[in-house]
Design a protein around this motif. Structure first.
Motif, PDB file in Angstrom:
ATOM      1  N   SER B  36      41.508  39.314  34.121  1.00 35.40           N
ATOM      2  CA  SER B  36      41.757  38.095  34.725  1.00 35.40           C
ATOM      3  C   SER B  36      42.329  36.975  33.472  1.00 35.40           C
ATOM      4  O   SER B  36      43.127  36.317  33.824  1.00 35.40           O
ATOM      5  CB  SER B  36      40.703  37.603  35.422  1.00 35.40           C
ATOM      6  OG  SER B  36      39.466  37.950  35.417  1.00 35.40           O
ATOM      7  N   LEU B  83      43.201  29.260  39.864  1.00 38.69           N
ATOM      8  CA  LEU B  83      42.069  30.156  39.739  1.00 38.69           C
ATOM      9  C   LEU B  83      40.901  29.731  40.353  1.00 38.69           C
ATOM     10  O   LEU B  83      39.986  30.239  41.109  1.00 38.69           O
ATOM     11  CB  LEU B  83      41.517  30.486  38.130  1.00 38.69           C
ATOM     12  CG  LEU B  83      42.031  31.680  37.508  1.00 38.69           C
ATOM     13  CD1 LEU B  83      41.600  31.667  35.894  1.00 38.69           C
ATOM     14  CD2 LEU B  83      41.809  32.864  38.229  1.00 38.69           C
ATOM     15  N   TYR B  87      39.867  32.046  43.459  1.00 31.64           N
ATOM     16  CA  TYR B  87      38.782  32.997  42.632  1.00 31.64           C
ATOM     17  C   TYR B  87      37.629  32.316  42.070  1.00 31.64           C
ATOM     18  O   TYR B  87      37.584  32.371  40.748  1.00 31.64           O
ATOM     19  CB  TYR B  87      39.464  34.151  41.744  1.00 31.64           C
ATOM     20  CG  TYR B  87      40.558  34.737  42.287  1.00 31.64           C
ATOM     21  CD1 TYR B  87      40.272  35.930  43.096  1.00 31.64           C
ATOM     22  CD2 TYR B  87      41.956  34.285  42.017  1.00 31.64           C
ATOM     23  CE1 TYR B  87      41.404  36.728  43.534  1.00 31.64           C
ATOM     24  CE2 TYR B  87      42.963  35.044  42.332  1.00 31.64           C
ATOM     25  CZ  TYR B  87      42.681  36.077  43.307  1.00 31.64           C
ATOM     26  OH  TYR B  87      43.741  36.880  44.129  1.00 31.64           O
TER      27      TYR B  87
END
Lengths: 189, 193
Positions: B36, B83, B87
């Motif tokens: 990531s 992000l 996530y």
């Protein structure tokens, strides 16, 4: 007492280089000789403290009241870059001796992630103004300490027989790993 | 095409150029975090590459570095907010290392050395090559550490259950040692060629 605790934690337990991995580039690049390591260390302590004071004021007095915290990164990096320039000009004009000692390291500091890292951690950990000062001073000393130890070790092993592929960065990183294990002792493992 | 390939091996940012060491060491406790982080860096390199190569003739050379820094910081802010929104767990694990992409020397280095001197297509190829080379490095280091520390890669069990997890490799000290060993292997491999 609380402030001394923050200072010591930032220096030894949460060492910038060996625990947070910040400022690795100068750590690998400048740790070749003790004399340069000392100059770089003092320059970092100086700029780090100034940077955290000014970004603290900007974040809590300007960005938060105006509801603009997403401008944090852009403004912080600009403040640090211009601060370094300002310090350089100031030293050049008013203190030739200090400028001679720290001058060549100052431009390198803009891209030292330890400086931006300290300002970000300061916001993340919600320190007060005084706590931030002690935190940044401690982090600066921690950085210098790691740099000095590393420079000392590297001067010692200069003539040693190191496997061809590990010469240079490889062996430096492995030494840093062993140092980091030693520093873990401070956190009471 | 040469612009793309060189980032993967001969000028790999992690193992050869030694750029961007801070996130490399900090986020590679697991292969997934390495991936990531790598994707965020690819995004930032890609957008910076496009913008810098488009404006390279307009920006006066005295103020080029501050201009690049603002472009990079804006692009990093976008990646960070993305992000955090989509996530949150990964964003939390990566912590302040996503904003620290701003001072990652790979990006400013490429902007100064490549994007500001080449047209947009070559810049995009260079950005992608460097970004993928960086991501590969992160995944190799993350996988190496995750394998030795937990016996898994991407949370899939590789070593049998009786494997004694070597905690050392998920700690900071292990990060330095693993990277040192990997650079050593990479160098001796390169020399033989």
């Amino acid at each position: 007492m609380k402030y001394i605790g923050i200072f010591l934690t930032a220096t030894f337990v949460n060492n910038m280089v060996l625990h947070y991995f910040l400022g690795i580039c100068p750590f690998l690049g400048i740790s070749g000789a003790l004399s340069t390591a000392i100059g770089m260390g003092f320059a970092v302590i100086f700029v780090m403290t100034l940077a955290s004071v000014s970004t603290y004021l900007i974040y809590y007095k300007i960005l938060i009241p105006l509801n603009l915290p997403y401008l944090q990164y852009v403004s912080f990096i600009l403040v640090i870059a211009s601060l370094v320039q300002l310090v350089e000009m100031f030293l050049k004009k008013y203190s030739r001796t200090l400028y001679k000692a720290l001058g060549i390291y100052l431009p390198l500091i803009t891209t030292n992630c330890a400086i931006l890292g300290v300002t970000l951690f300061m916001i993340l950990k919600k320190y007060t103004f005084l706590e931030s000062i002690f935190f940044s001073l401690g982090s600066g000393f921690g950085f210098m300490l790691a740099l000095l130890i590393m420079a000392g070790i590297r001067e010692e092993i200069r003539g040693n027989d190191i496997p061809e592929g590990l010469k240079g960065p490889g062996i430096t990183l492995i030494i840093a790993g062993i140092l980091a294990l030693g520093f873990m002792g401070f956190s009471g493992f | 095409m040469k612009d793309f390939i060189k980032g993967l091996f001969s000028q790999n940012p992690i193992f050869v150029l030694l750029l961007g060491m801070c996130p490399t060491l900090a986020v590679t406790t697991k292969a997934l975090y390495g991936l990531s982080m790598g994707l965020s860096v690819i995004f930032v390199l890609f957008t910076t590459g496009i913008i810098v190569s488009l404006i390279r003739k307009i920006v006066p050379s005295e103020v080029r570095i501050p201009t690049y820094i603002i472009i990079i910081a804006t692009s990093v802010t976008v990646a960070d907010i993305f992000l955090r929104a989509n996530y949150p767990e990964i964003s939390k694990a990566l912590g302040p290392y996503v904003p620290l992409i701003v001072v990652n020397c790979i990006i400013l280095g490429r902007a100064e050395a490549f994007f500001s001197r080449h047209n947009i297509i070559r810049s995009i190829l260079d950005a992608l090559g460097m970004g993928i080379g960086f991501t590969l490095g992160l995944i190799i280091l993350g996988g190496f550490r995750e394998l030795l520390a937990n016996g898994t890669i991407f949370d899939i069990r590789v070593f049998p259950n009786w494997y004694p997890n070597i905690l050392l490799f998920s700690l900071p000290g292990g990060a330095f040692i693993s990277l040192g060993i990997l650079i050593g292997i990479f160098n001796s491999f390169k020399r033989k060629k």
